[in-house]
Design a protein around this motif. Structure first.
Motif, PDB file in Angstrom:
ATOM      1  N   ARG A 159       3.593  -2.966   5.745  1.00 54.08           N
ATOM      2  CA  ARG A 159       2.548  -2.589   6.695  1.00 54.08           C
ATOM      3  C   ARG A 159       1.364  -3.556   6.674  1.00 54.08           C
ATOM      4  O   ARG A 159       0.431  -3.405   7.445  1.00 54.08           O
ATOM      5  CB  ARG A 159       2.053  -1.171   6.379  1.00 54.08           C
ATOM      6  N   ARG A 160       1.400  -4.538   5.775  1.00 56.78           N
ATOM      7  CA  ARG A 160       0.285  -5.458   5.668  1.00 56.78           C
ATOM      8  C   ARG A 160       0.173  -6.292   6.939  1.00 56.78           C
ATOM      9  O   ARG A 160       1.164  -6.703   7.528  1.00 56.78           O
ATOM     10  CB  ARG A 160       0.464  -6.366   4.453  1.00 56.78           C
ATOM     11  N   SER A 161      -1.045  -6.579   7.356  1.00 55.86           N
ATOM     12  CA  SER A 161      -1.259  -7.350   8.576  1.00 55.86           C
ATOM     13  C   SER A 161      -0.854  -8.802   8.368  1.00 55.86           C
ATOM     14  O   SER A 161      -0.703  -9.280   7.236  1.00 55.86           O
ATOM     15  CB  SER A 161      -2.742  -7.280   8.974  1.00 55.86           C
ATOM     16  N   ILE A 162      -0.687  -9.507   9.484  1.00 56.46           N
ATOM     17  CA  ILE A 162      -0.340 -10.927   9.406  1.00 56.46           C
ATOM     18  C   ILE A 162      -1.466 -11.699   8.735  1.00 56.46           C
ATOM     19  O   ILE A 162      -1.211 -12.603   7.923  1.00 56.46           O
ATOM     20  CB  ILE A 162      -0.055 -11.471  10.818  1.00 56.46           C
ATOM     21  N   GLU A 163      -2.709 -11.355   9.063  1.00 58.66           N
ATOM     22  CA  GLU A 163      -3.841 -12.053   8.439  1.00 58.66           C
ATOM     23  C   GLU A 163      -3.809 -11.866   6.927  1.00 58.66           C
ATOM     24  O   GLU A 163      -3.997 -12.828   6.167  1.00 58.66           O
ATOM     25  CB  GLU A 163      -5.154 -11.515   9.009  1.00 58.66           C
ATOM     26  N   GLY A 164      -3.595 -10.618   6.473  1.00 57.03           N
ATOM     27  CA  GLY A 164      -3.543 -10.367   5.038  1.00 57.03           C
ATOM     28  C   GLY A 164      -2.380 -11.090   4.373  1.00 57.03           C
ATOM     29  O   GLY A 164      -2.512 -11.630   3.275  1.00 57.03           O
ATOM     30  N   THR A 165      -1.222 -11.111   5.053  1.00 53.51           N
ATOM     31  CA  THR A 165      -0.058 -11.795   4.496  1.00 53.51           C
ATOM     32  C   THR A 165      -0.317 -13.289   4.374  1.00 53.51           C
ATOM     33  O   THR A 165      -0.003 -13.910   3.340  1.00 53.51           O
ATOM     34  CB  THR A 165       1.164 -11.545   5.385  1.00 53.51           C
ATOM     35  N   LEU A 166      -0.896 -13.885   5.421  1.00 48.86           N
ATOM     36  CA  LEU A 166      -1.199 -15.317   5.363  1.00 48.86           C
ATOM     37  C   LEU A 166      -2.202 -15.618   4.257  1.00 48.86           C
ATOM     38  O   LEU A 166      -2.065 -16.618   3.530  1.00 48.86           O
ATOM     39  CB  LEU A 166      -1.756 -15.785   6.710  1.00 48.86           C
ATOM     40  N   LEU A 167      -3.207 -14.770   4.125  1.00 45.55           N
ATOM     41  CA  LEU A 167      -4.224 -14.990   3.088  1.00 45.55           C
ATOM     42  C   LEU A 167      -3.596 -14.914   1.698  1.00 45.55           C
ATOM     43  O   LEU A 167      -3.846 -15.761   0.839  1.00 45.55           O
ATOM     44  CB  LEU A 167      -5.347 -13.961   3.233  1.00 45.55           C
ATOM     45  N   ILE A 168      -2.763 -13.900   1.488  1.00 47.40           N
ATOM     46  CA  ILE A 168      -2.149 -13.725   0.168  1.00 47.40           C
ATOM     47  C   ILE A 168      -1.224 -14.885  -0.167  1.00 47.40           C
ATOM     48  O   ILE A 168      -1.297 -15.482  -1.246  1.00 47.40           O
ATOM     49  CB  ILE A 168      -1.397 -12.381   0.112  1.00 47.40           C
ATOM     50  N   TRP A 169      -0.354 -15.230   0.797  1.00 48.73           N
ATOM     51  CA  TRP A 169       0.622 -16.281   0.500  1.00 48.73           C
ATOM     52  C   TRP A 169      -0.029 -17.665   0.406  1.00 48.73           C
ATOM     53  O   TRP A 169       0.397 -18.495  -0.409  1.00 48.73           O
ATOM     54  CB  TRP A 169       1.719 -16.286   1.555  1.00 48.73           C
ATOM     55  N   SER A 170      -1.037 -17.920   1.225  1.00 51.73           N
ATOM     56  CA  SER A 170      -1.708 -19.225   1.123  1.00 51.73           C
ATOM     57  C   SER A 170      -2.466 -19.336  -0.192  1.00 51.73           C
ATOM     58  O   SER A 170      -2.452 -20.391  -0.846  1.00 51.73           O
ATOM     59  CB  SER A 170      -2.666 -19.418   2.306  1.00 51.73           C
ATOM     60  N   THR A 171      -3.125 -18.241  -0.615  1.00 55.76           N
ATOM     61  CA  THR A 171      -3.826 -18.266  -1.899  1.00 55.76           C
ATOM     62  C   THR A 171      -2.834 -18.393  -3.053  1.00 55.76           C
ATOM     63  O   THR A 171      -3.089 -19.122  -4.022  1.00 55.76           O
ATOM     64  CB  THR A 171      -4.671 -16.991  -2.068  1.00 55.76           C
ATOM     65  N   ALA A 172      -1.702 -17.697  -2.925  1.00 54.72           N
ATOM     66  CA  ALA A 172      -0.672 -17.810  -3.966  1.00 54.72           C
ATOM     67  C   ALA A 172      -0.131 -19.239  -4.041  1.00 54.72           C
ATOM     68  O   ALA A 172       0.107 -19.770  -5.132  1.00 54.72           O
ATOM     69  CB  ALA A 172       0.459 -16.820  -3.701  1.00 54.72           C
ATOM     70  N   TRP A 173       0.060 -19.857  -2.880  1.00 55.75           N
ATOM     71  CA  TRP A 173       0.547 -21.236  -2.872  1.00 55.75           C
ATOM     72  C   TRP A 173      -0.480 -22.186  -3.505  1.00 55.75           C
ATOM     73  O   TRP A 173      -0.115 -23.089  -4.245  1.00 55.75           O
ATOM     74  CB  TRP A 173       0.868 -21.660  -1.458  1.00 55.75           C
TER      75      TRP A 173
END
Length: 488
Positions: free
Chosen positions: A9-23
């Protein structure tokens, strides 16, 4: 499972933020790891160079002279400052000279020395040998030793071994300090990166948020469309696709409304006739044969008409639910000859005044990719149309011939022909020309069903006609084994 549901249910913005920060964290971790490995390797090389220089200085002083040194020499102070051990032994392992830093004890030094064997006599006897012979833990922490040993020869002809044992504690402490600094810097960089990415993502998603808000505001079934002019090229393409989708929805809704209206109209007439004759029977036809006989006959006719209409609607519904019909073995020359002969006999039985010609030209291995029942269903309707619109003494030709990867089937007549304004609509559902409406022939579904059947077998159907000159219906069907090739 609950975590997975939240992640979905996570938004695209949240997913991008999480994965970019993880990267970013992964990149920094890899960089830190590589740097620390390089740093430790460089530090160790530097330490080895210092020990090699120390060994060269000792050997330059001479092994015999070193054996005569007292423990209060400058080497003792050097060993204390560097936490090192300098040890000279003879061939039997007797200690001739030894100084050691305060961290070392006699027991530890003896343990280290026992783990470094005397080099064998030979050409490699005087070559330096590196090793990590011993590690231990005491109240001051963990200690690890780097040992440099080299065989020496004395002036009296005997031999021995000169060893330098150095603690790697300073290197490890420097590495830990450097790692701590990097972890703090990495954490700060990741935090700054996350804040910056959040701002950039929010800014980048503003056009998409506007587009989504516009989509929500567009009223379905109305002419409203998206009309943003300052969107990025990707979102402009998405806007065009959404507008095209809305156009198709409007067309589909119009077709559905027209279909419902036409179906209601077609059902209303026979139902009204049935209801009228039923009321007539109820009032006056119970004991009057001249009333109930025609009433019952008309009711039976209209019920049959309703049944045919329902069957055609069900056939269309079933065809709409599939993209492709099974072919089976298809139809070859013999099956086509037999079917065309039966169609000719049936037609001449109803219209003996017509001249009907049939012909089939297929190769020995050519088989048309269609089931016999489906082809007969289509041809019966087309031949029936040709018979109804061909005048007395006219002709009908039913032919099939193979063409490369396809088979062409044609039904031609020299009948009334189809007006030019009617021709583009003949495959539409419930569409009937003026003549058909006046004569009350069918519901306008036969050609629509034929088109659906032919297309579900990967084929095409079209009509050529001229008023007063006749009509030709052409079906192009693939051959078995070449269906996918022809579609490609």
């Amino acid at each position: 499972m609950r975590w997975l549901n939240r992640s979905r249910r996570r938004s695209i913005e949240g997913t991008l933020l999480i994965w970019s920060t993880a990267w970013c964290a992964v990149v920094l971790l890899v960089f830190t790891t590589l740097f620390m490995v390089s740093y430790q390797a460089t530090s160790l090389i530097g330490q080895k160079r210092v020990m090699e220089l120390e060994m060269a200085t000792l050997l330059g002083q001479g092994a015999d002279r070193l054996a005569e040194e007292a423990v209060t020499t400058t080497w003792d102070r050097y060993a204390a400052a560097t936490d090192s051990v300098i040890r000279l032994t003879d061939a039997e392992g007797n200690v001739l000279f030894q100084i050691m830093g305060p961290v070392f004890t006699g027991t530890v030094v003896d343990e280290i020395a026992s783990r470094v064997p005397m080099p064998a006599q030979g050409q490699d006897f005087t070559k330096p040998h590196w090793s990590y012979p011993y590690a231990w833990r005491d109240e001051n922490g963990y200690h690890r030793v780097l040992a440099l040993t080299e065989g020496v020869r004395f002036e009296n002809g005997s031999f021995g071994q000169l060893s330098i044992f150095t603690l790697l504690d300073p290197l490890r402490q420097a590495a830990l300090h450097m790692l701590t600094v990097f972890f703090v810097l990495d954490a700060a960089v990741i935090a700054l990166f996350g804040v910056g990415m959040r701002l950039l993502i929010e800014r980048g998603f503003r056009p998409l948020a506007r587009l989504m808000a516009g989509i929500q505001q567009v009223e379905w079934r109305r002419a409203g469309r998206l009309s943003f002019s300052d969107l990025p090229p990707e979102l402009m393409s998405l806007q065009e696709s959404v507008n095209q989708m809305l156009d198709r929805i409007d067309v589909a809704m119009d077709e559905q409304r027209r279909f419902v209206a036409d179906a209601s109209h077609e059902l209303r007439t026979p139902l009204a006739i049935i209801a009228g004759h039923a009321n007539l029977l109820r009032r006056w036809g119970r004991d009057n044969p001249r009333v109930w006989e025609p009433a019952v006959r008309n009711i039976v006719l209209e019920v049959g008409r309703l049944q045919r209409l329902v069957d055609e609607l069900l056939a269309l519904s079933n065809l709409d639910q599939v993209d492709e019909l099974p072919v089976g073995g298809g139809m070859g020359q013999a099956e086509m000859d037999e079917m065309f002969a039966r169609l000719r006999d049936d037609a001449l039985m109803l219209r003996p005044d017509l001249e009907m010609e049939v012909s089939v030209h297929l190769t020995s291995g050519g088989r048309v990719a269609i089931q016999p029942d489906r082809l007969r269903q289509v041809l019966v309707g087309l031949v029936d149309n040709a018979m109804r619109h061909t005048p007395q003494g006219g002709w009908i030709r039913l032919m099939a011939r193979e063409e490369s990867t396809t088979a062409r089937i044609t039904i031609s007549d020299n009948g009334d022909g189809i007006p030019e304004d009617v021709l583009p609509h003949i495959f539409e559902r419930f569409y009937r020309g003026e003549a058909a409406r006046r004569e009350g022939q069918g519901a306008g579904l036969g050609l629509a069903i034929s088109k659906q059947v032919v297309e579900r077998y990967g084929g095409q159907i079209y009509v050529r006609s001229a008023v007063g000159k006749g009509t030709t219906v052409v079906m192009v069907l693939p051959l078995v084994g070449r269906r996918r090739t022809s579609e490609g």
